[in-house]
Motif scaffolding. Sequence first.
Motif, mmCIF file in Angstrom:
data_model
loop_
_atom_site.group_PDB
_atom_site.id
_atom_site.type_symbol
_atom_site.label_atom_id
_atom_site.label_comp_id
_atom_site.label_asym_id
_atom_site.label_seq_id
_atom_site.Cartn_x
_atom_site.Cartn_y
_atom_site.Cartn_z
ATOM 1 N N CYS A 237 36.903 10.340 34.147
ATOM 2 C CA CYS A 237 36.366 11.010 35.334
ATOM 3 C C CYS A 237 34.914 10.628 35.615
ATOM 4 N N PHE A 238 34.255 10.005 34.644
ATOM 5 C CA PHE A 238 32.890 9.555 34.888
ATOM 6 C C PHE A 238 32.861 8.268 35.709
ATOM 7 N N GLY A 239 34.012 7.651 35.887
ATOM 8 C CA GLY A 239 34.105 6.478 36.757
ATOM 9 C C GLY A 239 34.963 6.747 37.978
ATOM 10 N N CYS A 240 35.160 8.015 38.285
ATOM 11 C CA CYS A 240 35.999 8.394 39.424
ATOM 12 C C CYS A 240 35.103 8.922 40.548
ATOM 13 N N TYR A 241 35.188 8.290 41.706
ATOM 14 C CA TYR A 241 34.396 8.698 42.859
ATOM 15 C C TYR A 241 35.309 8.895 44.066
ATOM 16 N N LYS A 242 34.826 9.652 45.003
ATOM 17 C CA LYS A 242 35.607 9.877 46.221
ATOM 18 C C LYS A 242 34.676 10.027 47.407
ATOM 19 N N LEU A 288 40.042 12.830 51.578
ATOM 20 C CA LEU A 288 39.406 12.221 50.418
ATOM 21 C C LEU A 288 39.923 10.800 50.229
ATOM 22 N N ILE A 289 39.012 9.887 49.954
ATOM 23 C CA ILE A 289 39.367 8.503 49.614
ATOM 24 C C ILE A 289 38.818 8.237 48.217
ATOM 25 N N LYS A 295 29.429 1.679 44.110
ATOM 26 C CA LYS A 295 29.327 0.483 44.955
ATOM 27 C C LYS A 295 30.536 0.372 45.881
ATOM 28 N N GLU A 296 31.720 0.529 45.319
ATOM 29 C CA GLU A 296 32.939 0.463 46.122
ATOM 30 C C GLU A 296 32.965 1.566 47.169
ATOM 31 N N LYS A 319 30.529 12.051 52.847
ATOM 32 C CA LYS A 319 29.635 11.940 51.691
ATOM 33 C C LYS A 319 30.410 11.476 50.465
ATOM 34 N N ILE A 320 29.694 10.866 49.548
ATOM 35 C CA ILE A 320 30.295 10.407 48.301
ATOM 36 C C ILE A 320 30.113 11.484 47.244
ATOM 37 N N LYS A 321 31.188 11.770 46.521
ATOM 38 C CA LYS A 321 31.136 12.756 45.447
ATOM 39 C C LYS A 321 31.748 12.139 44.199
ATOM 40 N N ARG A 322 31.505 12.788 43.092
ATOM 41 C CA ARG A 322 32.021 12.281 41.814
ATOM 42 C C ARG A 322 33.083 13.243 41.276
ATOM 43 N N GLY A 323 34.242 12.712 40.927
ATOM 44 C CA GLY A 323 35.268 13.500 40.261
ATOM 45 C C GLY A 323 35.719 14.738 41.004
#
Length: 422
Positions: A237-242, A288-289, A295-296, A319-323
């Motif tokens: 989840c530390f590499g999961c972004y949306k 959500l994407i 970066k992606e 906006k970009i969020k994490r997990g």
Amino acid sequence: MDIYIKDVAQLIQNKKYSEAITYLNNLTEDIKKNPTSFFLKGLSYLYLNKIDDSIDNFSYAINLNNNNPTFYFYRGFAFSKINNFEKTIEDYEKAISIKPNAAEFYNNLAGTYYTIGKNEKSIENYIKSIELNKNLKQPLNGLLNVLSQTDEIKYNDSNIITAHKDMKKIQLYYSQDKFIDDLQIKKLLQDINKVLDKNFNNLEFDKVQTYREQQQPPHCNRHKKIFNEANIIPKHCFGCYKIQIEVSNIVELIKLYIVFDKIKFKYNNSRKCMIELRSGVSGNYKGLIFSDSIKESNQILEELKGILKKNFNKNLNCKIKRGCSEYYVKYPDYNRLDNKAMEYDEKWKEYEKEFDEKNPDLIFDKKSNPTSEGISLFDALVFRNWLAFAKLTGDETYKNISDQVFHSKFVEKHLQLKQQKN
């Protein structure tokens, strides 16, 4: 005999599984060797997630009584927990041969076939389960999910299949350079309602999100269970972004659904549209994407903003969020996107390793296919739940696109729970 069965069943019902095993071990030898005793012990081990012990006891019960379908059914379920799907299918089919009118047996068999990518066999068994018990929710949910991921459906003998195939014929007109008109959404819903009203009187469906999954889902059930049990955020989840896109009303949410269905991304990112029923989470309508890096996410967001501006004639809140949002309450810095963002605690690695050893089913890569393009029956029924949500939350824009008023017991119940917690 009946007294001890009742006592053990009560312990199991109260989730006192270890006590149930101790109770069974202290019975007289003749009772301990009864097939029901072995079955109840197997059930207790199953709930304790001691799968090998569970299978052994179910097998002892079967050796003593090979004509009890429940023994086979639960042993099949235990085999599924260790991803032994050949044995799972064998036991489920044996249970069905003994008791061919049990809807639950066909439902579990269908789910197993879906897991290993045999969609046609899955569809066939889900339909059989529904025919046997129309009030059982799991087979309908499972069937509609499989249909949304199956391009060629050979099975025809079902009004659900007929409705799904008719739904797939409805055209979604879309251009990245053009505004999506409200009248287009109204016409879309009219076409959908013709199909639904022709095939069903009132079909309840307890889902409120539409999915466009292009890649293998990232074992979210595993990650959330780890967090709920141990307050640990899994390393994945530390590499999961949306990218989160918020829209103002039900009309815009359906427009966003069309965008998500038609748009193509370089990385084939999965996405979903949803209404928000979770307590403590802001916003009513969002999309959500999902991506694997900031970066992606930034690349997608840069491309997406211009498209959405044309499709909606306004700038949307993106906006970009994490997990997952659930993590933010416990770990506020997890959602930071700068150099002060929370990092994974390496001390958690051992817990994750032990968890995976005990729960191999949660890390199994299902053989599921990508979501098919276009309206599915799954999507159409979710739209009705969205419209029910709009009415319940005072979003009057639903009147601009729908001449019908829809109700959802599921949405109503969860909205009440959300309001109580908030």
